[in-house]
Design a protein around this motif. Structure first.
Motif, short mmCIF file in Angstrom:
data_model
loop_
_atom_site.label_atom_id
_atom_site.label_comp_id
_atom_site.label_asym_id
_atom_site.label_seq_id
_atom_site.Cartn_x
_atom_site.Cartn_y
_atom_site.Cartn_z
N VAL A 1 36.10 68.40 43.02
CA VAL A 1 34.87 67.62 43.15
C VAL A 1 35.09 66.51 44.17
O VAL A 1 36.19 66.37 44.71
N GLY A 2 34.07 65.73 44.40
CA GLY A 2 34.18 64.58 45.29
C GLY A 2 34.57 63.34 44.50
O GLY A 2 34.19 63.18 43.33
N GLU A 3 35.30 62.46 45.12
CA GLU A 3 35.76 61.24 44.47
C GLU A 3 34.61 60.38 43.97
O GLU A 3 34.72 59.71 42.95
N SER A 4 33.48 60.42 44.66
CA SER A 4 32.35 59.58 44.28
C SER A 4 31.40 60.25 43.29
O SER A 4 30.45 59.64 42.84
N ASP A 5 31.67 61.52 42.90
CA ASP A 5 30.82 62.19 41.91
C ASP A 5 30.92 61.46 40.58
O ASP A 5 32.01 61.08 40.16
N GLN A 6 29.76 61.28 39.93
CA GLN A 6 29.69 60.48 38.71
C GLN A 6 29.13 61.29 37.54
O GLN A 6 28.36 62.23 37.72
N PRO B 1 38.06 64.43 48.66
CA PRO B 1 38.15 65.48 47.65
C PRO B 1 39.13 65.09 46.54
O PRO B 1 40.13 64.42 46.78
N VAL B 2 38.80 65.51 45.32
CA VAL B 2 39.63 65.25 44.15
C VAL B 2 39.81 66.57 43.41
O VAL B 2 38.85 67.32 43.23
N ALA B 3 41.05 66.85 42.98
CA ALA B 3 41.34 68.05 42.20
C ALA B 3 41.85 67.64 40.83
O ALA B 3 42.79 66.86 40.73
N VAL B 4 41.20 68.16 39.79
CA VAL B 4 41.70 67.98 38.42
C VAL B 4 42.38 69.30 38.07
O VAL B 4 41.75 70.36 38.12
N VAL C 1 43.42 64.01 50.99
CA VAL C 1 43.30 63.16 52.16
C VAL C 1 42.28 63.71 53.15
O VAL C 1 41.81 62.98 54.03
N GLU C 2 41.91 64.97 52.97
CA GLU C 2 40.91 65.56 53.86
C GLU C 2 40.42 66.86 53.24
O GLU C 2 41.15 67.56 52.55
N GLY C 3 39.16 67.19 53.47
CA GLY C 3 38.62 68.45 52.97
C GLY C 3 37.14 68.57 53.24
O GLY C 3 36.49 67.63 53.69
#
Length: 118
Positions: free
Chosen positions: A18-23, A73-76, A51-53
């Motif tokens: 997901v994106g880091e800013s997704d809430q 980008p953020v990966a859980v 760092v990029e995506g």
């Protein structure tokens, strides 16, 4: 909350991108995924910041450009027994409406908590 399992051998890796800013209800979406995984008693969850995506929009998000660095980008990543991961998937319904959710088979070689011996 149930006690986390200690998987060994064949397992499944669930990755939520997901994106880091997704809430979700004024909370980072990635934090809500981790919270739900803990509630479900899964073995563990880790969040990795990219760092990029780019995703479906084809817009590249990068830490190198200040104007686009707010939504990296953020990966859980969650690893557990296949049945437990698949049982958890409905908890993501309605939560992850964008992004990408993947499942991959993997093998747990060692799983130990902190401290002297796991």
């Amino acid at each position: 909350m149930t006690e986390p399992a200690r998987p060994s051998g064949a397992a499944t890796r669930l990755t939520v991108l997901v994106g880091e800013s997704d809430q979700w209800h004024h909370r980072p979406l990635y934090a809500e995924v981790v919270h739900r995984a803990r509630e479900a008693g899964l073995a563990g969850a880790s969040v990795f910041r990219g760092v990029e995506g780019f995703g479906a929009s084809s817009l590249v998000h990068t830490s190198r450009l200040l104007s686009l660095s707010e939504d990296l980008p953020v990966a859980v990543v969650i690893v557990d027994e296949d049945a437990r991961i698949r049982e958890f998937l409905p908890r993501l319904d309605g939560l992850v409406t964008g992004g990408l959710v993947t499942l991959e088979p993997c093998e747990v070689v060692r799983y130990a908590g902190g401290g002297a011996a796991g």
